[in-house]
Design a protein around this motif. Structure first.
Motif, PDB file in Angstrom:
ATOM      1  N   SER A 194       0.848  -1.194   0.000  1.00  0.00           N
ATOM      2  CA  SER A 194       0.000   0.000   0.000  1.00  0.00           C
ATOM      3  C   SER A 194       0.881   1.240   0.000  1.00  0.00           C
ATOM      4  O   SER A 194       1.989   1.222   0.547  1.00  0.00           O
ATOM      5  N   THR A 215       0.033   5.371   0.650  1.00  0.00           N
ATOM      6  CA  THR A 215      -0.969   6.396   0.904  1.00  0.00           C
ATOM      7  C   THR A 215      -0.359   7.775   0.733  1.00  0.00           C
ATOM      8  O   THR A 215       0.712   8.058   1.279  1.00  0.00           O
ATOM      9  N   TRP A 273      -4.336   8.221 -12.369  1.00  0.00           N
ATOM     10  CA  TRP A 273      -5.180   8.418 -11.185  1.00  0.00           C
ATOM     11  C   TRP A 273      -6.640   8.672 -11.548  1.00  0.00           C
ATOM     12  O   TRP A 273      -7.539   8.144 -10.912  1.00  0.00           O
ATOM     13  N   SER A 296      -3.775  -1.008  -8.306  1.00  0.00           N
ATOM     14  CA  SER A 296      -5.120  -0.444  -8.193  1.00  0.00           C
ATOM     15  C   SER A 296      -5.050   0.778  -7.289  1.00  0.00           C
ATOM     16  O   SER A 296      -4.027   1.027  -6.654  1.00  0.00           O
ATOM     17  N   ARG A 297      -6.151   1.543  -7.269  1.00  0.00           N
ATOM     18  CA  ARG A 297      -6.136   2.717  -6.396  1.00  0.00           C
ATOM     19  C   ARG A 297      -7.506   2.933  -5.775  1.00  0.00           C
ATOM     20  O   ARG A 297      -8.521   2.493  -6.302  1.00  0.00           O
ATOM     21  N   THR A 324      -9.422   6.181  -4.626  1.00  0.00           N
ATOM     22  CA  THR A 324      -9.344   7.633  -4.652  1.00  0.00           C
ATOM     23  C   THR A 324      -9.944   8.269  -3.396  1.00  0.00           C
ATOM     24  O   THR A 324      -9.695   9.440  -3.133  1.00  0.00           O
ATOM     25  N   ASN A 378      -6.861   8.001  -1.137  1.00  0.00           N
ATOM     26  CA  ASN A 378      -5.613   8.400  -1.806  1.00  0.00           C
ATOM     27  C   ASN A 378      -4.530   7.345  -1.646  1.00  0.00           C
ATOM     28  O   ASN A 378      -3.370   7.648  -1.336  1.00  0.00           O
ATOM     29  N   THR A 379      -4.922   6.106  -1.845  1.00  0.00           N
ATOM     30  CA  THR A 379      -4.020   4.972  -1.666  1.00  0.00           C
ATOM     31  C   THR A 379      -3.901   4.192  -2.965  1.00  0.00           C
ATOM     32  O   THR A 379      -4.905   3.937  -3.633  1.00  0.00           O
ATOM     33  N   VAL A 380      -2.670   3.830  -3.297  1.00  0.00           N
ATOM     34  CA  VAL A 380      -2.421   2.939  -4.413  1.00  0.00           C
ATOM     35  C   VAL A 380      -1.914   1.621  -3.858  1.00  0.00           C
ATOM     36  O   VAL A 380      -1.188   1.590  -2.857  1.00  0.00           O
ATOM     37  N   TYR A 381      -2.348   0.533  -4.464  1.00  0.00           N
ATOM     38  CA  TYR A 381      -1.999  -0.808  -4.013  1.00  0.00           C
ATOM     39  C   TYR A 381      -1.212  -1.543  -5.098  1.00  0.00           C
ATOM     40  O   TYR A 381      -1.360  -1.260  -6.284  1.00  0.00           O
ATOM     41  N   CYS A 422       6.862   3.618  -4.148  1.00  0.00           N
ATOM     42  CA  CYS A 422       5.823   4.242  -4.961  1.00  0.00           C
ATOM     43  C   CYS A 422       6.241   5.672  -5.266  1.00  0.00           C
ATOM     44  O   CYS A 422       7.040   6.271  -4.525  1.00  0.00           O
TER      45      CYS A 422
END
Length: 118
Positions: A21, A23, A53, A71-72, A74, A77-80, A96
């Motif tokens: 993750s 953030t 995004w 994946s994200r 929104t 505000n986290t991308v995985y 990241c």
């Protein structure tokens, strides 16, 4: 400015899975893309996956296709980065980054260690 904090790394056996993750905080409304990179000992940092995004469109490095999924969320505000069938060659520090609209330079997180070993 945007601040990125990664988490989710660790030690996993070959064939195992991890979900990383990242953030973001700060100017999150200006995020254009978020990427995952990795750097193994003695090697250069390499691209793993990217997500646009606004649209969620994704791009992968060849060695990530079919095993990794970016994946994200929104709302947080986290991308995985979901990583499956991990192999020893996936051992690296995973970073990241975020690129903001109107800026040239990427913002980087501090990295999270992933070790794949039996």
């Amino acid at each position: 400015q945007v601040r990125l904090v990664e988490s989710g790394g660790g030690l996993v056996q070959p064939g195992g899975s991890l979900r990383l993750s990242c953030t973001a905080s700060g100017r999150t409304s200006s995020i254009n893309t978020m990427d995952w990179f990795r750097q193994a000992p003695g090697k250069e940092r390499e691209f793993v996956a990217k997500i646009i995004w606004r649209t969620g469109y994704t791009t992968y490095a060849d060695n990530a296709k079919g095993r990794f999924t970016i994946s994200r969320d929104t709302t947080t505000n986290t991308v995985y980065l979901q990583m499956n069938n991990l192999q020893p060659e996936d051992t690296a520090v995973y970073y990241c980054n975020a690129r903001l609209r109107g800026e040239m330079n990427a913002h980087w997180g501090q990295g999270t260690q992933v070790t794949v070993s039996s």
